[in-house]
Design a protein around this motif. Structure first.
Motif, mmCIF file in Angstrom:
data_model
loop_
_atom_site.group_PDB
_atom_site.id
_atom_site.type_symbol
_atom_site.label_atom_id
_atom_site.label_comp_id
_atom_site.label_asym_id
_atom_site.label_seq_id
_atom_site.Cartn_x
_atom_site.Cartn_y
_atom_site.Cartn_z
ATOM 1 N N ASP A 1 0.872 -1.169 0.000
ATOM 2 C CA ASP A 1 0.000 0.000 0.000
ATOM 3 C C ASP A 1 0.909 1.219 0.000
ATOM 4 N N GLY A 2 1.012 1.888 -1.099
ATOM 5 C CA GLY A 2 1.932 3.002 -1.224
ATOM 6 C C GLY A 2 1.270 4.367 -1.163
ATOM 7 N N ARG A 3 0.118 4.449 -0.495
ATOM 8 C CA ARG A 3 -0.568 5.752 -0.415
ATOM 9 C C ARG A 3 0.280 6.770 0.331
ATOM 10 N N ILE A 4 0.274 7.998 -0.142
ATOM 11 C CA ILE A 4 1.002 9.095 0.484
ATOM 12 C C ILE A 4 0.153 9.668 1.615
ATOM 13 N N GLN B 1 -0.248 8.556 4.705
ATOM 14 C CA GLN B 1 -0.797 7.607 5.674
ATOM 15 C C GLN B 1 0.099 7.576 6.903
#
Length: 140
Positions: free
Chosen positions: A100-103, A105
């Motif tokens: 999960d590479g969401r910015i 978080q």
């Protein structure tokens, strides 16, 4: 258990909460807030002048309630606060088989500004058929 240093959040059933709470708050909260907690039969511990003193709150839990061990299942800020206060003796990480590479978080531990890392000692590793891995580390 919830931390609320300033006594700004309502925790009663009017917010859809059907489970018991223990509020950790500072001594700086208003009498009205304490009356609100008492009026809703919500347990509370006031520890620390302006902010919650986590060490003192844990001492009260141990002395008054006999609680010697608890699981902290929180976000990065509360996890980081407990770690920074020296109150974490074991860290359990469950890593799932995905990325999960969401910015933006939160991290597992946020707010640690000392620049020094916390040394960990591997206690155990368990792998699961789906590819997940459970890592257990000691901090002391």
């Amino acid at each position: 258990m919830v931390t609320d240093s300033k006594g700004r959040t309502a925790w009663g059933r009017e917010n859809g909460s059907d489970f018991s709470h223990l509020i950790l708050t500072s001594e700086d909260v208003s009498k009205e807030y304490i009356d609100y907690l008492n009026g809703h039969n919500i347990s509370w511990i006031a520890a620390g002048k302006e902010h919650v003193d986590l060490k003192r709150a844990m001492e009260v839990l141990a002395d008054e309630f006999g609680i010697k061990c608890l699981a902290l299942v929180g976000g990065g800020k509360i996890n980081g606060s407990f770690l920074k206060a020296g109150l974490v003796d074991e860290i359990n990480l469950l890593i799932g088989p995905g990325v999960d590479g969401r910015i933006g978080q939160p991290a597992v531990f946020d707010g640690l500004t000392s620049g020094a890392s916390t040394p960990l000692t591997l206690k155990s590793v368990k792998s699961y058929p789906d590819g997940a891995v459970w890592l257990r580390y000691l901090t002391k």
